[in-house]
Each structure stands twice: as C-alpha cells, then as structure tokens.
Design a protein around this motif. Structure first.
Motif, short mmCIF file in Angstrom:
data_model
loop_
_atom_site.label_atom_id
_atom_site.label_comp_id
_atom_site.label_asym_id
_atom_site.label_seq_id
_atom_site.Cartn_x
_atom_site.Cartn_y
_atom_site.Cartn_z
N GLN A 138 0.82 -1.21 0.00
CA GLN A 138 0.00 0.00 0.00
C GLN A 138 0.85 1.26 0.00
O GLN A 138 0.80 2.08 0.92
CB GLN A 138 -0.93 0.00 1.22
CG GLN A 138 -1.83 -1.20 1.19
CD GLN A 138 -2.83 -1.17 2.31
OE1 GLN A 138 -2.51 -0.85 3.44
NE2 GLN A 138 -4.07 -1.50 1.98
N PRO A 139 1.63 1.41 -1.05
CA PRO A 139 2.53 2.55 -1.11
C PRO A 139 1.79 3.83 -1.45
O PRO A 139 0.65 3.79 -1.93
CB PRO A 139 3.48 2.17 -2.25
CG PRO A 139 2.63 1.33 -3.15
CD PRO A 139 1.70 0.57 -2.26
N LYS A 140 2.48 4.93 -1.20
CA LYS A 140 1.93 6.21 -1.66
C LYS A 140 2.59 6.61 -2.96
O LYS A 140 2.05 7.34 -3.76
CB LYS A 140 2.18 7.28 -0.60
CG LYS A 140 1.56 6.92 0.74
CD LYS A 140 1.51 8.11 1.65
CE LYS A 140 0.99 7.75 3.02
NZ LYS A 140 1.90 6.80 3.74
N LEU A 141 3.83 6.11 -3.11
CA LEU A 141 4.55 6.38 -4.35
C LEU A 141 5.05 5.04 -4.88
O LEU A 141 5.64 4.26 -4.15
CB LEU A 141 5.73 7.31 -4.08
CG LEU A 141 6.76 7.48 -5.21
CD1 LEU A 141 6.12 8.07 -6.45
CD2 LEU A 141 7.92 8.34 -4.75
N MET A 142 4.77 4.81 -6.13
CA MET A 142 5.19 3.53 -6.72
C MET A 142 6.13 3.81 -7.89
O MET A 142 5.79 4.57 -8.79
CB MET A 142 3.94 2.80 -7.22
CG MET A 142 4.22 1.50 -7.88
SD MET A 142 4.03 0.17 -6.68
CE MET A 142 3.81 -1.19 -7.77
N LEU A 143 7.32 3.21 -7.83
CA LEU A 143 8.28 3.36 -8.92
C LEU A 143 8.27 2.07 -9.70
O LEU A 143 8.46 1.00 -9.14
CB LEU A 143 9.68 3.61 -8.35
CG LEU A 143 9.78 4.74 -7.33
CD1 LEU A 143 11.09 4.67 -6.57
CD2 LEU A 143 9.63 6.08 -8.03
N VAL A 144 8.01 2.18 -10.99
CA VAL A 144 7.87 0.96 -11.78
C VAL A 144 8.80 1.01 -12.97
O VAL A 144 8.72 1.93 -13.80
CB VAL A 144 6.41 0.79 -12.28
CG1 VAL A 144 6.25 -0.55 -12.94
CG2 VAL A 144 5.44 0.93 -11.13
N GLY A 145 9.70 0.06 -13.06
CA GLY A 145 10.61 0.01 -14.21
C GLY A 145 10.28 -1.14 -15.13
O GLY A 145 10.19 -2.28 -14.68
#
Ligand SMILES: Nc1ncnc2c1ncn2[C@@H]1O[C@H](COP(=O)(O)OP(=O)(O)OP(=O)(O)O)[C@@H](O)[C@H]1O
Ligand SMILES: Nc1ncnc2c1ncn2[C@@H]1O[C@H](COP(=O)(O)OP(=O)(O)OP(=O)(O)O)[C@@H](O)[C@H]1O
Ligand SMILES: [Mg+2]
Ligand SMILES: [Mg+2]
Lengths: 509, 323, 360, 310
Positions: free
Chosen positions: A425-432
């Motif tokens: 349940q992140p607030k910021l998601m980094l997706v590569g």
C-alpha cells in the motif's frame, strides 16, 4: 519448394510439464516466420531443440527435407542454424571481435586471425549498416549494440536459418526498426528467419507466416497477411484482449514527490543525471520515456534509495528524503519503503527476486522487518496465507507458493514482484519496465493493476521504453535523453514522432 | 642494522628458488579457475605428486620417471576433480577439499606401507634433480655483481626452476592469444555463451583440468625431488593454499599471479633474513612473530592497494544447459 | 542442480546411505590391501566409537567442538562468505577464554567462571574474524584469502603469546597453567555414569542448543532471511534494504564467535589449559562439516558425529590393528566428503531408473 | 611374569626423527633382547593422550611410557587415578608417587656440539635451525651458543625457526631454505633441531658442501661426510632402562634430569664422522665433556634461567 525447417510431432517433457506436445509445422525457405504464445507456451523450448540445446523426447526435425538429428549446438551451427537468444550469449569482458571469433577462431593462434576477422566484421557492418565497433568491450555496449553483436555473429558464421528469441524485448522503437531492416535484407538473400516476440504489431509488420502456440501445442499457423492482432491474441490467450483499459478521469491530487535540480556524477565525474526536476502528484501516472541508458535507470535507483544522488533536493510528502550524510546507499531502500515508496525494479532477475527462494519468501523481500513478530521471527502460516491471497489476486501461475521463483516464467515472476509492492500500500510507486518479455495476457493484467493503483490515489512513476505501454498507462510523459529531461507532454499530446525527436535529444523547442 | 644485513642477494636467490612451488600450482589453478572450476584441491595434488614422484624416483633411481609418475597421479586427481565438478556437477569446493584431506591421509599410509619410515620416503640420493650450472659460471664467479647474477641468480638452479619461470609467458600467451585460451576464458565467464557459440564447455573444462593436473604435478615434484630430496608427510605445508592466494591476489591473470608468487617467495626470504636481526625502530622481532611477515604483507596489500578482485563470473557454478 | 525427480525419501536417505557405503567400500579396499580384515575393522570401529558408551562419549565430545566450528563455517556460508578462518578464530577464542580464566579463576565463583570463559572465547573469536569481515565489506578484499592469511598470522601470534607470557616459569609444556578446578565444564558422566571417564560435558548440550538456535534463526527469523538473501543475491538484498556491509561484518563476528566457542569444549571440557596448536584442525574439519551437512542443523549434527566417530573409532582401531595407521582415517574422511558431499547425486540416475522400472 | 608395557607417543608420532622415534628404538631394543612385547599408540591431541593413558592403565599395564612434555598434565591426572600403574614421562615433570619424570639436559649435549661446530667452522659463523620457537628448542640453541662462544668468543650464531604450526616439523623445503640462507650469510656449520624439517637442513648442508649437526638420534649416517656430529638425546636409553627396571623390579619413581654425566645426552662420534672430527676437535670436545661432568663448567639451561647468557 522444400520447407527450410519442418517440425514433425516434436514432444518434450520437463518433469511433469509438457513443454512441447506433438508440435508440427513447417517454415518456408526465405521467409520470416513468427512464433507467438503466452509465457511458458513452449516457444523457447522448441527453438532450443532446433538449436541442439535439448533433445526432443520424440519427433523429427527436417532441414531442407532431410531428417537431421541435432544433438549439440555445434552440430546446429554446422547445419547453418544461428540463434540469438532471449538473454544475450556474450562474454561481457571480451571484445566484440573475440566474441565473434569464439567457436569459429580459424586456427590456434588468435593473433594470426584477428586482422582478417576484424576486416570482415567491418565489411559486414558496412554492408548491413550495423553500427558496431569490433574492438569495443561488450560490457561497455548498450543493449541494442549487444543485440547487433549477436546478429553480427550469425552473419559472420553465414547462418542460413536464424532464430531470434524475443530480440526486441529490450530494444527501442528505432532499434527495432533497424533490426527489422537487417532482417529484411537477410530475407532478400534467401535466408530463413524465425522470430519469437510478444509484440503482435511486430508480427504484423515483418513476418510472412505466424504460428501460435499454447500449452506446448500448436494452435494454428496462418499467413500474416490474412490475420489481425485481435485474432492472434485470441488464439494465444483463448480470449479477447482489451487494448484500451478503462481508467478514471485524470484528477491529480496533492504533490507526492518533488524533484528539484537533481544531479548525479559517477566516480569519473561523468554526468549521469543533470538538472532533473519534476513533480509527481497523487493519482497520476507519469511515464519516463527514452532510449534505455539515458539516465532513467539511475533516476529510478535514486528515488528508490538504491543509490545516492550527487546533489539535489528531493521532497516527498513535505519532507526531504533521507539521503542525509551517507557515504553509500547501504540499507537506504528500507527507509524509503517505510515511507511508503514501493519499487518494481527494471531488472527483476537481478534486483527484484532471489531466484533460489520460494515464491513465498520472495513475497517477503524488502518487507522482512515489517512481517516479523516481536521475537524477530516470521509467522509462516500467516505469510503463506498472505502469499496465497496475493497469488490469487494477481493470477500468478502456478499458484504454488512453495515453488522456487526461478521456475516461474518471467511474466509470472513479474506479477509476484508487482503484487508484493502493491500489497505494501505505497503512496509512491516506482515501476521500471513492468512488462518486458511478458505475454499479452499478462501485460493486460499488469496494466490493469497499475491503473487500479492510480485510481486509488497512488502516485506512479513509470519507466518504460515501450511507447505503446507509455500510451496505455501515462497521464503525463517525461522524455529523457543524455541524463536530462528533454521534454514533457500530456497524454493528449502523445505523438510518436515528437517523442522520438525528444528521445534523440532534440530539445524542447 | 645496515642494508648489507638484509643480504638482498641471498634474498633474491632464495626468492627464485622458493617461487616455483607456488608458480606451478598457481598457474595450474589459473587454468582450472579460468575455465570455471574452483581448484581448492591444489594442495592435495601437490602432495600426491610429491609423494609419487619421490617414490618412483627412488624406486627407479631416475628423477625423470619420478616427474612423469607425479604427473600421472596429479592428472588423475585433476580428472577426478573434473569428474566431480563437470560431469557430476557437484560442489567444487567440497570436491577439492575432499581430495586434500584424502591425500594427506593416503600419502602417509602408502608411504608407511612401502617404506616403513613414518610416511617418509628414503633419501633420493643420486635420483634427485640437480642444479644446472651454466657454462662458464666458475669463470665469471669472481666478477662482482655480474658473476653473482649469472652464476647464482640466473644460473645454478634446477631445470624445473627454469620451467617455472619460462611457463609464465607461455601461460600468458595461451590464455590471451590462443584459441584454447579464448575458449577457456569464455567458459569461465559465461559458459552459456561459449556453448551457444559452439564450444563444448565440458570438454574445455576437462582440458583445463588436464593442464592444471600437469602443471600442478611439477609443483609436487619440485618440492620432493628438487628442494627436499625425499617425501615427508604433509610436506606441501599449505603451498596449495598460498598458490591459490597468489592467484586471487593476481586477479586470475598470469603475470600478476606470478608476481604474487614472487611476493610470497620474497617476503618468505626476507623473513628468514630479518629473524634475530636488530631492526631500526622495532628492534629485534621475536622469531614467532617474524613468521607472520608474508601474511601480514599480503593482507595489507590486498586491503590497501588492490582494487576489488574479479573472479571469473561462472567460477564454481557447474554448467547446466538451460538458463 | 541435478534434477532427477527423485522422491524426497530417496534424496534424504537412500542417496546418503549409498554414498556412505561407497566411501566405506573404497576404505575397505585400502584396509584389505594393508593386510587387515575390513569387516573386523569396521566392527572395532563401530564398537569403540558408538556402541561402547565411553567411546560414544568421546565421539560426542569431539563432535561438540566440530558442531561449533561447523556452525561457524555454515553461518558465514549462508551469507555467501567462505570463512576458511575458523581454525584461527577458534585458536584466538581459546586465548580469550584463557585470559578470562587466568584473571578470574581464583576469585570468581564457579557459576560465574563458565559464563566468563564463554564470553571470553566468543569475544576473541569474533575479534579475530572482525578484520577479514571488515576488509571484505569495506574494501572488497577476498574473504577466502584474508581468512587463510589470518590463520597463519594467528598461529604466529599465539605461538608468541603462549611461549612468551603464558608458560609458567620452569614448565616444559608449551601451555598455560592449568585452571582452577572450579572452571571445569560439568561433565555429563555426573548424570550418566555409564559414560565412564569421558570428557563429554555440557558443551555438548550447548552445541545442541546452538544448532537449534541456528536452525530457527536462519530459516525462521527476519535476520536469517536477510542473511540468506545476502548470500543468494546481493543485488536483491541491496534492493530489499539489507545493509550488506553491516551484514557481512555481523555474520563474520558471529561466525568467529561460534568458532571461538569451539574452544570452550576443547579446553574447559578436557585439558583445562591452553596449549600450542590445541585446535588441531577442528576449524578445517568445520569446513568439511558445513559443506557435507549442507549448512542444515541436522546435517551439521550428523556430519559432526560422523567425524567424531572416525576420530574416536580410528584411534582405537589403530591401537588394535597396528597395520592400520590413524592416518588411514584421514583418508577415509576425505573419501566420505568426496562421496557424500561432492558426488552426492552419483547414484541418482540409477535410482531413478530403478524407480521407473518398478513403477512400470 | 613379564611386565605389561606400553608407550604413548605424542603428536609427532613414532617416526618423527626426534624423541618419539628414539623412544621407539629403545623399546624395540628392549623387546629384541627380552622378547617382551609392548603396546604403542600415538595421541594426536592432549585429550587423546589422557584417553589413551587411561585406556592403557585400565588394561592393568605395569608401566606406561609417555613421550613428550605435552602429556605432562595427562600423566599427572591418570597416574592419580591408577596408583598401581607406573608411568614414565619423557621431557616433562609430573607429580605422583608412581611417576618417574625424565628430563634431559639438552643444553649440555648442545654445548658439546657447539664446541665442535665452533672448531670446525672456518668462517666462525654458525647456524641453528629450530622447529618452533618454544623453550625446549631455545634450550638447544642456548647450549649450542654457549659451547661455541666458550670455544671461539668471536663466533656468531644465526638462528632461524621453521614455523609456528605443527607443519613446522614436517617442512624439509623450508628447513633447507633456512640453511641455504644461513650459508649465504657465511655460515658453514648448522645445527638442525626441527624434526623432519631438519632433514632438509642436513640435506642442504651436504649439497652445499657445508656441515650439519644432527639431533636426538645419531644422524651421522644420514649424510656421511656432511654431518659433523649429532647431539644425541638418549630417550632410547631412558625407555630401555625403565622397561628393564620394571622387568627386574628395580623401577623407582622420581624426577631424573639426565645430562652428560647420566648418559642422557652426548655427542656422536662414529665411523661416519670420524674424518670430520680432527684430533683437536675431539680433544676439545672431550675436554669440555669432562669439565661439564666434573662440574667445572656449568651450562645454563635456558628454561630455568629464562634467558641465554651467550
Ligand atoms: N529446463 C527446463 N526444466 C524444466 N522445465 C522447463 C525447462 N525449460 C522449460 N520448461 C517448461 O517448459 C515450458 C515451456 O517453456 P518455454 O521456455 O519453451 O516457454 P516460452 O514459450 O519460451 O515462454 P516465454 O514466452 O516466457 O519465453 C514452461 O512451462 C516450463 O515450465
Ligand atoms: N531450469 C528450469 N527448470 C524448470 N523450468 C524452467 C527452467 N528454466 C526455465 N524454465 C521455465 O521455462 C519457462 C520459460 O522460461 P524463460 O526463462 O524462457 O522465461 P522467460 O522467457 O525468461 O520469461 P521472460 O521472457 O518474460 O523473461 C518458464 O515457465 C520457466 O519456469
Ligand atoms: Mg522463451
Ligand atoms: Mg520469455
């Protein structure tokens, strides 16, 4: 005319898995033949059999009408078969020249051969317009250039049948286009090409015929001219694929991450990132587009705490990110996770999973400290239940948490990684590169998950070299080139040509 | 203490004489490890070839038969190690250590059985390999420096010493400039790439082990029939591990590895010289502490000067087709 | 690696037994060649090491030390570190123990002496492992090399310290003075008189506890998870926020402490003094045990007992059969490691074939 | 009835070219003469020594010979448990009414070979190669040095130790290397007190045309013409005598320090080194021998003095 390659009733079993079941089809000489299917459909296995990697349990392979028993890759090479593997088969600390010579040295003394080979390579590069320096070391080359080295190897060995297993998975649009130019040249010379890809557009663009596999079997073989993406997708997955996924209207919330004047230099003072600045808000997906190797990976790593910036101000939910006075990023990703920053790494096999661990253990990775009890121990019952739930929700197949994750297909590994990060349940998601090498059915499900996350108010930063993917997911697009942001577009302004120019470094005008 | 107390001439000659045991073994390890097979079994191979070459040299009274027999046993052990590592795909460290332990026991038992001298072979006497006296040594011996250089530093060693030093450029050439070496390095870095390029990885690794077996045998033969003149239980005394260290130290590169061997030889010799000598600042270092000089130097050099050592990437991993 | 699709019972029991038998077969051949009867020798071996309670006591006494050194090597291996230095760490741990005893054995009460000894041993063992760990973590110095070097350095240093400071005046033996009786580890024969005069002591129980803790920590705790992640994939470990350099240093400290603890059994359990080279290869045997036992607590235990058996039984056998020197058992140790540790799947294809045939 | 006898060697084993081997030779001589057998075992560690001693004591042996100072504590302990069994401890002193501790005055024998070495040396530089730096070895070195200096005050003695682990007794290559380096520094006579490693030292001496001095047993025959003499330490006699006394019922407990006078140590002169020992040397050595026996010369024992006067 004799087909160049004919598979007759090929079967191959791995333990309980029937990787290939009674596979029969043929490939016309001088044609480009597409091979598509879901992850784990058996495409690579079939090609490995053709290349002498595996022995089929039963069945026959005919080359030019002659039954051949190909037991080793050496034999395959002798029969004029060349293969460009999904994972490059290059020795990283050697030069291009040595990689090409490996296995085809032409004599005991290398020095005697090197000039001749080098000359031939330069000639081939010129003829096929391949931009490769024969004396460069592989490790220094971009992915695209490494790909060209693989092709170069095959041309040098004058392969007549060329197998390409997902060659475009890591290439940019331009690189793909130039690869296809080379393939067309090949075809003109009467060579036969087998192309495996998950991108149906590429099938339509370049192949003459296409074979669809599912569950180890051939579902159908059709001339490309008479088919459509929808039909192929339907054959592959057994259901229609939705291209335009539903999404809520764009209503970005408060800023989640503000990057200001971010700089990164490496040990040799080379600038890897310069003057990066942007803001990311809740409930939006911002895509970073660009040719790989232009700083996107470094940016992601910094934001995930895996690497320290040289300077810059990074504000996350009103507070400065804790790079502090650290010498290295050792342990920093944990602090970032605790702040609610989740990260789906670009290179999942390297960073995202521990291959020898079970799926269940991989669902703990990064969250080990949150899941332990006060004795520092895990409650494996609860974790297994959590894992089962996660596998169900994200449709991980096979849904067996005790399996080593290395045994899952790439697509399913990726689902596990994404599921793990979403579950936090992140607030910021980094997706590569979330869908690299993943089949279309899985792409659909991964995209659905990411959009759901956005709709739930999570800020998402997506790095992708796939413009298709960028178009499908992004609300805004940042284009990077040479470590700088060269342009920003809203999704409504999406324009392949313009993005292409920005990616090439044509500055915002 | 004065500079002359260091007896640099004696130290250098001693370095040259000490180094071959390590050079042969380190070069052997280099071949094995460059192909991807960890060779922690050097110690066992040295010991076995030391015993067999001493025993055969004694029995036949011909050192060369001894060398040949030592080679045979060392190669046999290397093949066993290869079988474990390559065909059985077993744990290479375990295989190597097993060989070391087994040989430590077996050489004693066999030596005892045949010679009844407590795991020692009888003296080789005339069956030793003797030092080569370069022509004209006697004539130049009195010329300062040059005489020493010619007759003692360069000349006056056993054939195996020359072989050891001559080996280094050869190994360098083979590793970097021959087909064999190219394939070898490819197998150690990325066997899958080598395989895809049509190299038979297993065969290549077996060949590497074969070379390693041959080279390592000289180390044992040198120890037994040149340096000592007999075999004594556990006489390898850690030389195999030191050779491995020199190789890691030299980053798996022949010339640097060679320098690592020389370094051990050199500091071993210096240590002999400074024992019992009053040194400036520190005074007289007690004998037992002097013994640690070469090892302390190694640690300091490794920690201070060397960049991270980079092992061949596929080192220790059995090659299994399929990624 | 070797995927022969054998059922678990086959890999867990049939294979190891076949491997052990193979090693025994080769050993039997050698014993036969030495002119003795293999079966009779085996009988003597088993009798003196296992069946006879006093022999068993000795077997387990040796095993207790090996469990600690085996654990020392194993835990480092979990983090991907090949600690060859347990030998030196145990040696140095012995110094810590000795210093604690020399300082306190006349003043502290018995109940406090043993904890003090344990603390001294663990502390000094850890100390000796610290620098290799630190250099690996911060400078990338190859741990294999540094720990080998540290073994040599330790031998020199200990030689110096023992000879210069610890030998009581006028004594010949290169050993410290004997400690007060109060400092002896309680022997198990107090409770189990059947053990007779064996040095088997509560270290054995400590070793079992250590195995259990190791098992739980490695496979069930968050820290163990981080440990293994570090060993299996350092990139992923970094990604997961594990502090790699801290992990490397910590695990080396623990590894060294465990090795140091091995000295408690050897010294306080038996000799009651520190002597030159008292470790006698227990650290190196720890490597074999860790590898053979696959770093698994049960495996470590069984391998340690196996090595204890060979030492105790081999010793007695050479007494009865002068033709079989004790060194024969060093050879047999090597064979067992070879067959059980390195060629573990040697019989797998055959078993798979048999199973297939019987299934039809 | 014949006495039941046993020997426990220490970690060096009965072929250590040193005191274990010497003990074995004495026992063998006894066996040959009397036809009385003995049991022999080797203890690789102090723990095993105790185990072995106890095991033998339980068999109701009459006399157990423990070779090497490492067994001191074990003998003391087991002797207490088995008052009826008798023990001989070589090289160490253990308490007990049933223990005979035999130590040797290595310094006296070493003094003699030091005298011989100083006389035989042309360069007046002598070498000493020890196994490990421990008091026992230093006692050899110290006696050697005293003898040499007493003969030729200017003489210089260069000392080296082979190593610090058990391997130091089995490293002939290093033993040889140490000798070479000493020869390079002008040494022409070297005394090797390093077990198996010393073999390398003597070997090198022969090769280089220098002189070596053997130790413990008479090693003159190893390289005739290259071994000046040997410092013999008659562990064999000690064992032989003990066994004999046991057989004859004259065995007594106590502590004996065997020096020249008691025949515990000596130098070796036989046909192998006859040519090397000139009459002057012989005269000088025999003179020193007599002086020591008569108490006119007192050789300092490093172990007691804790330093070396020379
Ligand atoms: N070496 C192997 N051992 C066991 N099973 C295997 C092996 N290789 C492949 N498989 C199995 O065979 C099936 C087919 O695998 P294959 O690699 O051919 O799929 P693919 O079509 O190439 O998938 P992708 O699109 O992900 O590349 C998989 O389900 C897998 O479980
Ligand atoms: N050694 C193996 N044992 C069992 N299954 C295997 C093995 N190697 C590969 N597979 C299976 O083969 C299938 C395809 O493997 P592959 O490595 O081609 O996946 P992938 O193509 O890497 O996925 P992606 O293309 O998305 O990266 C997977 O289902 C995987 O489980
Ligand atoms: Mg595939
Ligand atoms: Mg794939």
């Amino acid at each position: 005319m004799q087909p160049a390659v004919e598979f007759r009733a090929i079967s191959k079993q791995f333990g309980a898995v029937r990787a290939n079941a009674d596979v029969s089809f043929s490939i016309a000489k001088g044609s480009i033949h597409g091979l598509v299917g879901e992850n784990g459909a058996g495409k690579s296995t079939l090609m490995s059999i053709l290349y002498g990697y595996y022995r089929a349990d039963s069945g026959q392979i005919l080359l030019d009408g002659q039954a051949q028993s190909i037991r080793t890759s050496q034999e395959a090479i002798r029969l004029g078969i060349g293969m460009v593997h999904q994972h490059f088969m290059l020795v990283e600390n050697m030069t291009v020249l040595d990689n090409v010579m490996l296995g085809a040295e032409g004599g005991f003394q290398l020095a005697a051969q090197r000039p001749t080979v080098e000359a031939r390579l330069r000639e081939i590069c010129a003829r096929y317009r391949l931009d490769v320096d024969p004396l460069a070391t592989i490790a220094d080359l971009s992915v695209g250039a490494q790909q060209r080295v693989e092709i170069l190897k095959q041309i040098y060995r004058s392969a007549n049948i060329l197998i390409l297993d997902e060659p475009t998975a890591v290439l940019t649009a331009q690189e793909t286009a130039s690869l296809f130019d080379i393939l067309r040249l090949f075809k003109e010379q009467g060579k036969t090409i087998i192309l495996i890809t998950h991108k149906l557009q590429e099938i339509l663009d370049i192949t003459d015929t296409v074979t669809v596999m599912r569950g180890g079997r051939v579902i159908g073989a059709v001339p490309t001219a008479g088919t459509t993406k929808e039909e192929l997708a339907n054959m592959m997955v057994g259901r229609p694929i939705e291209n335009n996924l539903p999404r809520a209207p764009y209503h970005p919330g408060a800023p989640v991450l503000t990057v200001d004047n971010l700089q990164l230099q490496d040990a040799q003072q080379v600038k890897l990132l310069a003057d990066i600045g942007f803001t990311l808000r809740a409930g939006e997906i911002v895509a970073v587009a660009g040719v790989s190797g232009n700083g996107q990976s470094e940016l992601m790593e910094i934001l995930a705490g895996m690497r320290l910036p040289t300077s810059g101000k990074l504000t996350y939910l009103g507070q400065e990110l804790p790079y502090g006075k650290r010498h290295d990023a050792d342990g920093l990703p944990l602090a970032f996770r605790e702040l609610g920053i989740a990260h789906v790494p670009e290179d999942r096999l390297r960073d995202g999973v521990v291959k020898s661990f079970s799926v269940m253990h991989n669902t703990i990775l990064g969250y080990q400290d949150q899941l332990k009890n006060r004795w520092g121990l895990f409650d494996f019952k609860a974790i297994a239940a959590r894992c089962a739930g996660l596998m169900k929700k994200f449709d991980v197949r096979p849904a067996n948490g005790d399996l080593r994750i290395g045994l899952l297909s790439g697509g399913n590994q990726q689902k596990v990684v994404i599921a793990r990060e979403v579950l936090a349940q992140p607030k910021l998601m980094l997706v590569g590169q979330p869908t690299r090498g993943v089949d279309i059915g899985t792409i659909e499900s991964i995209h659905t998950q990411l959009l759901a996350l956005r709709d739930a108010g999570v800020a998402i930063l997506l790095v992708s070299v796939e413009l298709e993917e960028v178009r499908a997911l992004a609300d805004r697009i940042l284009v990077m080139c040479g470590g700088r942001i060269t342009g920003e577009l809203k999704i409504e302004e999406f324009d392949t040509t313009r993005i292409g120019l920005l990616m090439g470094g044509m500055h915002k005008s | 203490m004065t500079f002359a107390d260091l007896h640099l001439d004696s130290v250098l000659v001693s370095t040259v004489r000490n180094a071959p045991v390590l050079i042969f073994a380190a070069m052997a390890g280099l071949f094995a490890e460059r192909s991807g097979v960890i060779d922690i079994g050097l110690e066992g191979k040295i010991l076995a070839s030391a015993f067999v070459s001493a025993a055969v040299a004694f029995a036949t009274q011909n050192p060369w038969y001894g060398v040949a027999a030592g080679m045979a046993i060392s190669v046999a052990l290397a093949m066993l190690q290869g079988y474990v590592a390559i065909s059985q795909k077993g744990n290479q460290l375990v295989g190597g250590i097993a060989i070391n332990i087994a040989m430590s026991g077996l050489t004693f038992v066999v030596a005892q059985f045949f010679f009844q001298q407590g795991g020692r072979t009888p003296d080789l006497g005339q069956a030793r390999l003797f030092d080569v006296v370069l022509p004209g040594s006697a004539a130049v011996d009195n010329i300062p420096f040059l005489g020493w250089l010619y007759a003692h530093l360069i000349g006056g060693h056993s054939v195996l010493v020359y072989l050891a030093f001559g080996l280094v450029p050869v190994v360098h050439w083979v590793i970097y400039h021959s087909r064999f070496g190219l394939r070898l390095r490819a197998c150690g870095e990325n066997p899958h790439a080598a395989d895809a390029a049509g190299v038979n990885v297993e065969r290549q690794r077996y060949l590497a082990m074969l070379v390693a077996g041959v080279l390592c045998s000289f180390s044992g033969a040198y120890l037994a029939i040149v340096q000592s003149g007999f075999f004594l239980r556990d006489m390898s005394a850690g030389a195999g591990y030191l050779a491995l260290t020199a190789m890691v130290f030299g980053n798996w590169r022949p010339v640097y590895t060679f320098l690592g061997c020389l370094m051990f030889g050199f500091f071993g010799a210096v240590q002999i010289q400074i024992e019992g000598v009053d040194l400036p600042v520190v005074g007289r270092i007690p004998g037992s502490l002097i013994q640690m000089v070469p090892y302390v130097v190694t640690v300091i050099v490794l920690a201070g000067l060397m960049a991270k050592s980079v092992a061949p990437k596929a080192l220790g991993t059995p090659f299994v087709k399929s990624r | 690696m070797n995927n022969h699709d054998l059922p678990r019972w086959a890999t867990a029991f049939v294979l190891p037994i076949l491997n052990l038998l193979s090693a025994m077969l080769v050993a039997a051949g050698v014993i036969y060649l030495l002119g003795e009867s293999p079966t009779e020798s085996l009988g003597i071996l088993l009798n003196s090491a296992i069946l006879n309670p006093e022999g068993l006591g000795y077997t387990l006494f040796y095993a207790s030390t090996f469990i600690f050194t085996g654990l020392s090597v194993s835990i480092a291996m979990q983090a991907g570190l090949f600690n060859i230095g347990s030998e030196g760490q145990m040696y140095f741990g012995g110094l810590g123990l000795t210093l604690a005893m020399l300082a306190f054995d006349s003043t502290l009460p018995a109940w406090a002496l043993i904890p003090a000894a344990i603390a001294g041993a663990a502390l000094f063992g850890a100390l000796w492992a610290f620098l290799p760990g630190y250099l690996q973590a911060k400078r990338g110095s190859h741990i294999v090399v540094t720990t080998i070097m540290f073994n040599f350095i330790c031998a020199s240093l200990m030689n110096f310290i023992i000879v210069k400071y610890l030998i009581p005046a006028g004594e010949q033996n290169t050993a410290s003075r004997a400690f007060a009786d109060a400092a002896a580890m309680p022997l198990l024969n107090q409770w189990l008189p059947v053990l007779g005069e064996t040095p088997l002591n509560i270290s054995f129980l400590f070793a079992i506890v250590a195995l259990a803790i190791y098992g739980v920590v490695v496979s069930r705790s968050a820290w163990g998870f981080k440990l293994r992640a570090t060993g299996q994939n350092p990139h992923a470990a970094h990604y997961a926020g594990i502090r790699l350099s801290k992990m490397v240093i910590t695990v080396m400290l623990i590894s060294g402490a465990l090795a140091g603890l091995g000295s408690v059994n050897s010294i306080l359990g038996s000799t009651h003094y520190l002597s030159l080279n008292f470790v006698g290869g227990a650290g190196f045997i720890g490597i074999a045990i860790a590898l053979m036992g696959r770093q698994h607590p049960v495996g470590i235990f069984l391998s340690a007992v196996l090595f204890g058996t060979l030492i105790q039984g081999g010793f007695d056998l050479s007494l009865e059969k002068p033709n079989i020197p004790t060194e024969t058992f060093i050879f047999i140790q090597g064979l067992i490691i070879l067959f059980c540790g390195a060629m573990e799947y040697f019989y797998a294809p055959a078993i798979a074939a048999v199973l297939k045939r019987t299934k039809g | 009835a014949d006495p039941k006898l046993g020997i426990v060697y220490d970690a060096g084993g009965k072929f250590d070219k040193s005191f274990n081997q010497s003990a074995f030779e004495g026992a063998s001589r006894f066996k040959k003469e009397t036809n009385i057998n003995f049991i022999e075992v080797q203890a690789s560690s102090d723990t095993q020594a105790e185990q072995m001693l106890r095991g033998l004591a339980r068999k109701n042996l009459d006399l157990i010979a423990s070779i090497g100072f490492a067994q001191t504590q074990a003998v003391q302990k087991v002797a207490k448990e088995f008052p009826k069994v008798h023990f001989v401890l070589i090289d160490g002193v253990a308490q007990g009414a049933n223990v005979n501790s035999v130590t040797f005055k290595e310094e006296e024998g070493s003094y003699l070979v030091g005298v011989a070495a100083a006389m035989a040396s042309k360069s007046k530089k002598l070498g000493f190669v020890g196994g490990i730096d421990i008091p026992l070895i230093r006692a050899f070195a110290c006696g050697y040095e005293q003898g040499a200096k007493a003969t030729a005050p200017k003489v210089e003695v260069i000392q080296n130790m082979v190593g610090t682990t058990a391997a130091a007794w089995n490293d002939p290559a290093k033993g040889g290397e140490l000798a070479r380096s000493q020869f390079d520094r002008g040494v022409d006579v070297v005394f090797a007190v390093a077990g198996g490693s010393g073999m390398g030292t003597l070997q090198t001496a022969k090769e280089k045309g220098k002189l070596g001095i053997g130790v413990d047993s008479n090693q003159n025959a190893l390289y005739p013409g290259a071994v000046l003499t040997s410092m013999v330490k008659r562990v064999d006699n000690a064992i032989y005598d003990s066994f004999m006394q046991m057989k004859n019922g004259t065995w007594k407990a106590g502590v004996t320090a065997k020096g020249l006078k008691e025949g515990g140590v000596d130098w070796a002169l036989d046909e192998n080194n006859r040519k090397l020992i000139t009459p002057e040397i012989e005269k000088r050595v025999m003179g020193a021998r007599k002086d020591i026996i008569d108490g006119k010369v007192k050789v300092i024992d490093y172990r007691a003095a804790n330093h070396c006067p020379a």
